[in-house]
Write a protein that holds these residues in place. Structure first.
Motif, mmCIF file in Angstrom:
data_model
loop_
_atom_site.group_PDB
_atom_site.id
_atom_site.type_symbol
_atom_site.label_atom_id
_atom_site.label_comp_id
_atom_site.label_asym_id
_atom_site.label_seq_id
_atom_site.Cartn_x
_atom_site.Cartn_y
_atom_site.Cartn_z
ATOM 1 N N PRO A 30 103.695 7.925 93.161
ATOM 2 C CA PRO A 30 103.505 9.368 93.448
ATOM 3 C C PRO A 30 102.832 9.924 92.220
ATOM 4 C CG PRO A 30 105.880 9.246 93.287
ATOM 5 C CD PRO A 30 105.380 7.655 92.959
ATOM 6 N N ARG A 31 102.043 10.868 92.569
ATOM 7 C CA ARG A 31 101.504 11.754 91.333
ATOM 8 C C ARG A 31 102.094 13.162 91.773
ATOM 9 N NH1 ARG A 31 99.454 10.342 86.653
ATOM 10 N NH2 ARG A 31 97.778 8.964 87.061
ATOM 11 N N GLN A 32 102.977 13.546 92.609
ATOM 12 C CA GLN A 32 103.525 14.744 92.733
ATOM 13 C C GLN A 32 104.980 14.289 93.341
ATOM 14 O OE1 GLN A 32 101.191 17.370 95.168
ATOM 15 N NE2 GLN A 32 100.378 18.147 93.646
ATOM 16 N N VAL A 33 106.224 14.868 92.608
ATOM 17 C CA VAL A 33 107.325 14.741 92.822
ATOM 18 C C VAL A 33 107.938 16.125 92.875
ATOM 19 C CG1 VAL A 33 109.495 13.894 92.275
ATOM 20 C CG2 VAL A 33 107.509 12.509 92.108
ATOM 21 N N GLU A 34 108.802 16.429 94.088
ATOM 22 C CA GLU A 34 109.331 17.799 94.065
ATOM 23 C C GLU A 34 110.297 17.875 92.872
ATOM 24 O OE1 GLU A 34 112.114 20.280 97.364
ATOM 25 O OE2 GLU A 34 111.455 18.268 97.900
ATOM 26 N N GLY A 35 110.136 19.194 92.339
ATOM 27 C CA GLY A 35 110.971 19.607 91.197
ATOM 28 C C GLY A 35 110.438 19.354 89.809
ATOM 29 N N PHE A 36 109.015 19.001 89.786
ATOM 30 C CA PHE A 36 108.553 18.619 88.597
ATOM 31 C C PHE A 36 107.116 19.224 88.317
ATOM 32 C CE2 PHE A 36 111.530 15.094 89.104
ATOM 33 C CZ PHE A 36 112.047 15.065 87.999
ATOM 34 N N ASP A 37 106.555 19.609 87.208
ATOM 35 C CA ASP A 37 105.375 20.273 87.120
ATOM 36 C C ASP A 37 104.438 19.236 87.010
ATOM 37 O OD1 ASP A 37 106.454 22.989 87.108
ATOM 38 O OD2 ASP A 37 107.125 22.579 85.300
ATOM 39 N N SER A 38 104.484 18.141 86.571
ATOM 40 C CA SER A 38 103.654 16.899 86.228
ATOM 41 C C SER A 38 104.598 15.603 86.378
ATOM 42 C CB SER A 38 102.947 17.292 84.867
ATOM 43 O OG SER A 38 103.969 17.106 83.986
ATOM 44 N N VAL A 39 103.494 15.051 86.722
ATOM 45 C CA VAL A 39 103.914 13.332 86.970
ATOM 46 C C VAL A 39 103.050 12.394 86.352
ATOM 47 C CG1 VAL A 39 104.722 11.410 88.427
ATOM 48 C CG2 VAL A 39 105.323 13.651 89.203
ATOM 49 N N GLU A 40 103.465 12.011 85.252
ATOM 50 C CA GLU A 40 102.618 10.787 84.312
ATOM 51 C C GLU A 40 103.217 9.346 84.823
ATOM 52 O OE1 GLU A 40 102.198 12.181 80.386
ATOM 53 O OE2 GLU A 40 101.661 14.205 81.149
ATOM 54 N N TRP A 41 102.070 8.262 84.513
ATOM 55 C CA TRP A 41 102.545 7.054 84.602
ATOM 56 C C TRP A 41 102.546 6.372 83.153
ATOM 57 C CZ3 TRP A 41 98.875 5.720 89.188
ATOM 58 C CH2 TRP A 41 99.207 6.369 90.403
ATOM 59 N N LEU A 42 103.070 5.297 82.924
ATOM 60 C CA LEU A 42 103.282 4.958 81.444
ATOM 61 C C LEU A 42 103.377 3.118 81.811
ATOM 62 C CD1 LEU A 42 104.480 5.770 77.932
ATOM 63 C CD2 LEU A 42 105.192 3.662 79.195
ATOM 64 N N VAL A 43 102.554 2.304 81.420
ATOM 65 C CA VAL A 43 102.759 0.839 81.584
ATOM 66 C C VAL A 43 102.750 0.280 80.070
ATOM 67 C CG1 VAL A 43 101.295 -1.282 81.882
ATOM 68 C CG2 VAL A 43 101.333 0.557 83.640
ATOM 69 N N ILE A 44 103.744 -0.663 80.266
ATOM 70 C CA ILE A 44 104.265 -1.345 78.835
ATOM 71 C C ILE A 44 103.704 -2.662 78.947
ATOM 72 C CG2 ILE A 44 105.805 -1.910 77.207
ATOM 73 C CD1 ILE A 44 106.998 0.445 80.094
ATOM 74 N N ASP A 45 102.529 -3.079 78.468
ATOM 75 C CA ASP A 45 102.147 -4.312 78.424
ATOM 76 C C ASP A 45 102.710 -5.244 77.264
ATOM 77 O OD1 ASP A 45 100.306 -6.664 78.654
ATOM 78 O OD2 ASP A 45 98.715 -5.708 78.003
ATOM 79 N N ASP A 46 103.527 -6.074 77.746
ATOM 80 C CA ASP A 46 104.622 -6.861 76.874
ATOM 81 C C ASP A 46 103.749 -8.115 76.455
ATOM 82 O OD1 ASP A 46 106.740 -7.428 75.510
ATOM 83 O OD2 ASP A 46 107.941 -8.418 76.876
ATOM 84 N N GLY A 47 102.858 -7.887 75.839
ATOM 85 C CA GLY A 47 101.848 -9.252 75.392
ATOM 86 C C GLY A 47 101.143 -10.113 76.464
ATOM 87 N N SER A 48 100.658 -9.418 77.492
ATOM 88 C CA SER A 48 100.052 -10.259 78.573
ATOM 89 C C SER A 48 98.797 -10.947 77.884
ATOM 90 C CB SER A 48 99.719 -9.115 79.534
ATOM 91 O OG SER A 48 100.852 -8.508 80.160
ATOM 92 N N THR A 49 98.661 -11.969 78.559
ATOM 93 C CA THR A 49 97.514 -12.889 78.261
ATOM 94 C C THR A 49 96.402 -12.635 79.372
ATOM 95 O OG1 THR A 49 98.373 -14.796 79.363
ATOM 96 C CG2 THR A 49 98.695 -14.348 77.027
#
Length: 320
Positions: free
Chosen positions: A24-43
């Protein structure tokens, strides 16, 4: 209020896009919703897939550091980005993204600081009976060590407050799920579980490469958890077992000796001495390990207070 949804990844280009499309980009109770991806050394092109699907932040490891390290890197990044609440989910689309509000609502309502999504383990068709049994055993061990009633400790679908994220420290590299719950329980964080749903399996688990490997690594993890978080009980029970085992042949020798038959039972005396010695030394180790555990807790408190100080400084700078 800012919510950041973090997704640890390792070579997930085939499934990451599917998982991100449902976040989701919107969740009730939050002004902003952001996404973060952790790339653990992908090839593969995991990082590029993340960017193509509109991920706000990508943290990259130059080499594979393990799921636990990727999870902690994500928390550190979320904290530096000003997250008030952090949701962790998987890149293989295992968890239903529509359940994210179920995780965050107890936090918004002030009922919990740490919320774990409980999967319907008994009804998941692609889980083998052995895996289901191991999930139950792992959860039981975590409940015993943490003093909580979390029914699905290995679940990676979870939400936490900023304060919780600042206080968590994961020592292992294999997985973060069990350790974080035990830490939360020992530190008195308010925790609860909520029922969640799962999607159909898109790929086999990366953590469960084979049943033998999963059993071995799960057993090591469970033993390690007790050694780290319940050191006095762990080493104390082992030492007491050896001590009692040494008393049995020792008392037998004393009985024979008192009866005038001691000369033929010297081996009982030798065995008793060995077992009693091992037991005594292990009990001493229990005391030392308990002192080290207390020192670790003090260091974790210092780390948390330093994080709070940084937050206050940052807040003052923003106000200025």
């Amino acid at each position: 209020m800012k919510l950041i949804i973090q997704v640890p990844c390792l070579n997930e280009s085939a499934t990451l896009g599917i998982a991100l499309a449902k976040l989701p980009r919107q969740v009730e109770g939050f002004d902003s919703v952001e996404w973060l991806v952790i790339d653990d050394g992908s090839t593969d092109d995991t990082a590029q897939v993340a960017l193509d699907h509109g991920v706000d932040h990508v943290v990259r490891h130059t080499h594979n550091m393990g799921l636990a390290r990727a999870f902690m890197s994500g928390l550190d990044a979320c904290l530096s980005l000003g997250a008030d609440v952090i949701v962790n989910t998987d890149a293989d689309d295992q968890y239903v993204a529509n359940d994210i509000p179920c995780l965050t609502q107890p936090i918004l309502d002030g009922h919990a600081e740490f919320v774990i999504g409980a999967r319907p383990i008994a009804t998941i068709k692609h889980f083998s009976p052995l895996k289901k049994a191991l999930q139950w055993v792992g959860s039981w061990v975590v409940r015993l060590a943490s003093g909580t009633d979390v029914p699905d400790a290995p679940s990676g679908f979870r939400a936490m407050t900023r304060s919780v994220a600042q206080r968590l420290v994961v020592f292992g590299e294999y997985t973060y799920t069990l350790e974080t719950i035990i830490q939360a329980g020992q530190k008195g964080m308010s925790m609860m579980s909520v029922p969640i749903h799962v999607n159909a399996e898109l790929r086999t688990s990366r953590l469960v490469r084979s049943l033998s490997s999963y059993v071995r690594r799960s057993t090591v993890t469970i033993i390690r958890i007790f050694a780290i978080y319940r050191p006095f009980r762990f080493f104390g029970y082992i030492g007491l077992t050896f001590f009692v085992a040494g008393l049995i042949p020792g008392l037998r020798f004393l009985y024979k000796y008192a009866s005038g038959e001691g000369e033929g039972h010297v081996q009982s005396l030798i065995l008793a001495a060995i077992l009693l010695g091992i037991g005594f030394q292990t009990i001493l180790i229990a005391f030392v390990a308990d002192l080290l555990s207390a020192n670790r807790k003090l260091l974790e408190d210092i780390r948390y207070k330093a994080a709070l100080a940084r937050d206050r400084t940052s807040s003052l700078e923003d106000d200025a």
